[in-house]
Design a protein around this motif. Structure first.
Motif, PDB file in Angstrom:
ATOM      1  N   ALA A  48       0.826  -1.208   0.000  1.00 50.09           N
ATOM      2  CA  ALA A  48       0.000   0.000   0.000  1.00 50.09           C
ATOM      3  C   ALA A  48       0.864   1.262   0.000  1.00 50.09           C
ATOM      4  CB  ALA A  48      -0.940  -0.013   1.205  1.00 50.09           C
ATOM      5  N   GLU A  49       1.937   1.265   0.781  1.00 51.99           N
ATOM      6  CA  GLU A  49       2.824   2.436   0.810  1.00 51.99           C
ATOM      7  C   GLU A  49       3.508   2.660  -0.529  1.00 51.99           C
ATOM      8  OE1 GLU A  49       5.254   1.654   4.267  1.00 51.99           O
ATOM      9  OE2 GLU A  49       4.003   2.976   5.504  1.00 51.99           O
ATOM     10  N   HIS A  50       3.724   1.585  -1.278  1.00 50.19           N
ATOM     11  CA  HIS A  50       4.313   1.737  -2.611  1.00 50.19           C
ATOM     12  C   HIS A  50       3.353   2.496  -3.532  1.00 50.19           C
ATOM     13  CE1 HIS A  50       6.267   0.794  -6.405  1.00 50.19           C
ATOM     14  NE2 HIS A  50       5.089   0.386  -6.836  1.00 50.19           N
ATOM     15  N   PHE A  51       2.074   2.137  -3.493  1.00 46.37           N
ATOM     16  CA  PHE A  51       1.085   2.762  -4.374  1.00 46.37           C
ATOM     17  C   PHE A  51       0.596   4.113  -3.859  1.00 46.37           C
ATOM     18  CE2 PHE A  51       0.814  -1.661  -5.746  1.00 46.37           C
ATOM     19  CZ  PHE A  51       0.821  -1.508  -7.122  1.00 46.37           C
ATOM     20  N   PHE A  52       0.657   4.327  -2.565  1.00 45.29           N
ATOM     21  CA  PHE A  52       0.171   5.570  -1.970  1.00 45.29           C
ATOM     22  C   PHE A  52       1.265   6.179  -1.097  1.00 45.29           C
ATOM     23  CE2 PHE A  52      -3.400   2.759  -2.778  1.00 45.29           C
ATOM     24  CZ  PHE A  52      -4.174   3.559  -3.605  1.00 45.29           C
ATOM     25  N   ASN A  53       2.355   6.522  -1.753  1.00 48.59           N
ATOM     26  CA  ASN A  53       3.535   7.061  -1.095  1.00 48.59           C
ATOM     27  C   ASN A  53       3.181   8.354  -0.364  1.00 48.59           C
ATOM     28  OD1 ASN A  53       6.158   7.378  -0.343  1.00 48.59           O
ATOM     29  ND2 ASN A  53       6.910   7.985  -2.346  1.00 48.59           N
ATOM     30  N   GLY A  54       3.563   8.430   0.890  1.00 48.36           N
ATOM     31  CA  GLY A  54       3.332   9.639   1.659  1.00 48.36           C
ATOM     32  C   GLY A  54       2.072   9.603   2.507  1.00 48.36           C
ATOM     33  N   PHE A  55       1.185   8.641   2.273  1.00 50.27           N
ATOM     34  CA  PHE A  55      -0.023   8.537   3.094  1.00 50.27           C
ATOM     35  C   PHE A  55       0.333   7.840   4.402  1.00 50.27           C
ATOM     36  CE2 PHE A  55      -3.935   6.462   4.545  1.00 50.27           C
ATOM     37  CZ  PHE A  55      -4.808   7.529   4.537  1.00 50.27           C
ATOM     38  N   ASP A  56      -0.196   8.361   5.495  1.00 49.74           N
ATOM     39  CA  ASP A  56       0.089   7.788   6.811  1.00 49.74           C
ATOM     40  C   ASP A  56      -0.940   6.709   7.129  1.00 49.74           C
ATOM     41  OD1 ASP A  56       1.208   7.364   9.323  1.00 49.74           O
ATOM     42  OD2 ASP A  56       0.048   8.997  10.242  1.00 49.74           O
ATOM     43  N   PHE A  57      -0.558   5.455   6.909  1.00 46.47           N
ATOM     44  CA  PHE A  57      -1.428   4.327   7.213  1.00 46.47           C
ATOM     45  C   PHE A  57      -1.335   4.033   8.706  1.00 46.47           C
ATOM     46  CE2 PHE A  57      -0.740   3.728   2.683  1.00 46.47           C
ATOM     47  CZ  PHE A  57      -1.990   3.326   2.238  1.00 46.47           C
ATOM     48  N   GLU A  58      -2.437   4.198   9.412  1.00 47.67           N
ATOM     49  CA  GLU A  58      -2.467   3.963  10.860  1.00 47.67           C
ATOM     50  C   GLU A  58      -2.532   2.461  11.126  1.00 47.67           C
ATOM     51  OE1 GLU A  58      -5.471   6.382  12.783  1.00 47.67           O
ATOM     52  OE2 GLU A  58      -5.254   7.867  11.179  1.00 47.67           O
ATOM     53  N   PRO A  59      -1.702   1.972  12.059  1.00 49.79           N
ATOM     54  CA  PRO A  59      -1.604   0.526  12.301  1.00 49.79           C
ATOM     55  C   PRO A  59      -2.935  -0.176  12.583  1.00 49.79           C
ATOM     56  CG  PRO A  59       0.158   1.666  13.435  1.00 49.79           C
ATOM     57  CD  PRO A  59      -0.745   2.722  12.875  1.00 49.79           C
ATOM     58  N   HIS A  60      -3.789   0.420  13.416  1.00 47.05           N
ATOM     59  CA  HIS A  60      -5.051  -0.254  13.734  1.00 47.05           C
ATOM     60  C   HIS A  60      -5.979  -0.331  12.523  1.00 47.05           C
ATOM     61  CE1 HIS A  60      -6.186   3.962  14.379  1.00 47.05           C
ATOM     62  NE2 HIS A  60      -7.437   3.590  14.209  1.00 47.05           N
ATOM     63  N   LYS A  61      -5.917   0.669  11.651  1.00 47.74           N
ATOM     64  CA  LYS A  61      -6.734   0.632  10.429  1.00 47.74           C
ATOM     65  C   LYS A  61      -6.172  -0.391   9.447  1.00 47.74           C
ATOM     66  CE  LYS A  61      -8.598   5.294  10.638  1.00 47.74           C
ATOM     67  NZ  LYS A  61      -8.722   6.600   9.957  1.00 47.74           N
ATOM     68  N   VAL A  62      -4.849  -0.487   9.365  1.00 48.16           N
ATOM     69  CA  VAL A  62      -4.215  -1.484   8.499  1.00 48.16           C
ATOM     70  C   VAL A  62      -4.629  -2.886   8.940  1.00 48.16           C
ATOM     71  CG1 VAL A  62      -1.996  -2.528   7.858  1.00 48.16           C
ATOM     72  CG2 VAL A  62      -2.252  -0.046   7.825  1.00 48.16           C
ATOM     73  N   ASP A  63      -4.567  -3.138  10.240  1.00 47.60           N
ATOM     74  CA  ASP A  63      -4.953  -4.457  10.765  1.00 47.60           C
ATOM     75  C   ASP A  63      -6.397  -4.789  10.412  1.00 47.60           C
ATOM     76  OD1 ASP A  63      -2.485  -5.011  11.889  1.00 47.60           O
ATOM     77  OD2 ASP A  63      -3.038  -4.259  13.870  1.00 47.60           O
ATOM     78  N   GLY A  64      -7.300  -3.857  10.677  1.00 46.62           N
ATOM     79  CA  GLY A  64      -8.716  -4.093  10.416  1.00 46.62           C
ATOM     80  C   GLY A  64      -9.025  -4.290   8.945  1.00 46.62           C
ATOM     81  N   PHE A  65      -8.398  -3.466   8.099  1.00 46.88           N
ATOM     82  CA  PHE A  65      -8.657  -3.567   6.664  1.00 46.88           C
ATOM     83  C   PHE A  65      -8.071  -4.856   6.098  1.00 46.88           C
ATOM     84  CE2 PHE A  65      -8.011  -1.982   2.180  1.00 46.88           C
ATOM     85  CZ  PHE A  65      -9.355  -1.981   1.856  1.00 46.88           C
ATOM     86  N   THR A  66      -6.888  -5.226   6.557  1.00 44.87           N
ATOM     87  CA  THR A  66      -6.279  -6.485   6.113  1.00 44.87           C
ATOM     88  C   THR A  66      -7.172  -7.660   6.497  1.00 44.87           C
ATOM     89  OG1 THR A  66      -4.071  -5.533   6.371  1.00 44.87           O
ATOM     90  CG2 THR A  66      -4.201  -7.921   6.203  1.00 44.87           C
ATOM     91  N   GLN A  67      -7.715  -7.636   7.688  1.00 43.54           N
ATOM     92  CA  GLN A  67      -8.617  -8.707   8.118  1.00 43.54           C
ATOM     93  C   GLN A  67      -9.885  -8.742   7.267  1.00 43.54           C
ATOM     94  OE1 GLN A  67      -7.904 -11.252  10.089  1.00 43.54           O
ATOM     95  NE2 GLN A  67      -5.892 -10.292  10.115  1.00 43.54           N
ATOM     96  N   GLU A  68     -10.379  -7.583   6.887  1.00 46.83           N
ATOM     97  CA  GLU A  68     -11.560  -7.539   6.021  1.00 46.83           C
ATOM     98  C   GLU A  68     -11.265  -8.190   4.665  1.00 46.83           C
ATOM     99  OE1 GLU A  68     -14.666  -4.336   3.993  1.00 46.83           O
ATOM    100  OE2 GLU A  68     -13.107  -3.606   5.357  1.00 46.83           O
ATOM    101  N   ILE A  69     -10.113  -7.893   4.113  1.00 50.52           N
ATOM    102  CA  ILE A  69      -9.722  -8.489   2.822  1.00 50.52           C
ATOM    103  C   ILE A  69      -9.593 -10.003   2.970  1.00 50.52           C
ATOM    104  CG2 ILE A  69      -7.869  -8.631   1.101  1.00 50.52           C
ATOM    105  CD1 ILE A  69      -7.292  -5.633   1.763  1.00 50.52           C
TER     106      ILE A  69
END
Length: 166
Positions: free
Chosen positions: A68-89
């Motif tokens: 995700a950081e590769h495609f959206f360079n500079g965006f601050d991905f918050e750890p708890h949102k990353v965890d939740g979204f990854t689980q949704e996928i």
């Protein structure tokens, strides 16, 4: 006069010169000495089972973040949102690999960005964040598996746009 005698006498060396080891007449095969062993070792190594160059690696929060950081360079991905979204996928596609996730983004990111431009022009007060863009990429990559990753309104809007621009 054989070559070895001619070299032996003219060289002044007490040892007789050996015949040229590289001459084809020394051996019945066209290989040079040692090449037969090398050829056998090469054949043996090619018959060995080979290791896979790429390992299958399931998507997790760390691999999600790296991609995700590769495609959206500079965006601050918050750890708890990353965890939740990854689980949704993963809940929608339990066997998704990081390579397949990367493939979905790579193949659909330009389409999603074109849709983002259209969406933000027609809805000036709304923005599509990277999570929403990833949702659109996944949906475009496999509409059956990821049919529930977008809301019904978002899906209808995206489908209408795809019909005219896809």
């Amino acid at each position: 006069m054989p070559r070895s005698e001619r070299l032996g006498r003219g060289a002044g060396c007490p040892n007789w010169a050996r015949p040229d080891l590289w001459e084809p007449r020394v051996s019945n095969h066209p290989w040079r000495p040692g090449e037969e062993l090398l050829a056998q070792e090469t054949n043996d190594s090619q018959n060995q089972p080979t290791e896979e160059k790429f390992r299958y690696s399931l998507l997790n929060a760390f691999s999600f973040l790296k991609i995700a950081e590769h495609f959206f360079n500079g965006f601050d991905f918050e750890p708890h949102k990353v965890d939740g979204f990854t689980q949704e996928i993963i809940s929608l596609k339990p066997d998704i690999s990081r390579g397949k996730f990367n493939f979905y983004l790579r193949e659909n990111i330009s389409k999603a960005k074109r849709y983002q431009t259209h969406f933000e022009e027609t809805n000036p007060s709304d923005r599509l964040n990277p999570y929403t863009m990833i949702r659109h990429c996944l949906y475009a990559g496999d509409k059956e598996i990821f049919s529930n990753i977008l809301t019904n309104d978002a899906k209808d809007s995206f489908e209408a746009w795809l019909k005219n621009n896809g």
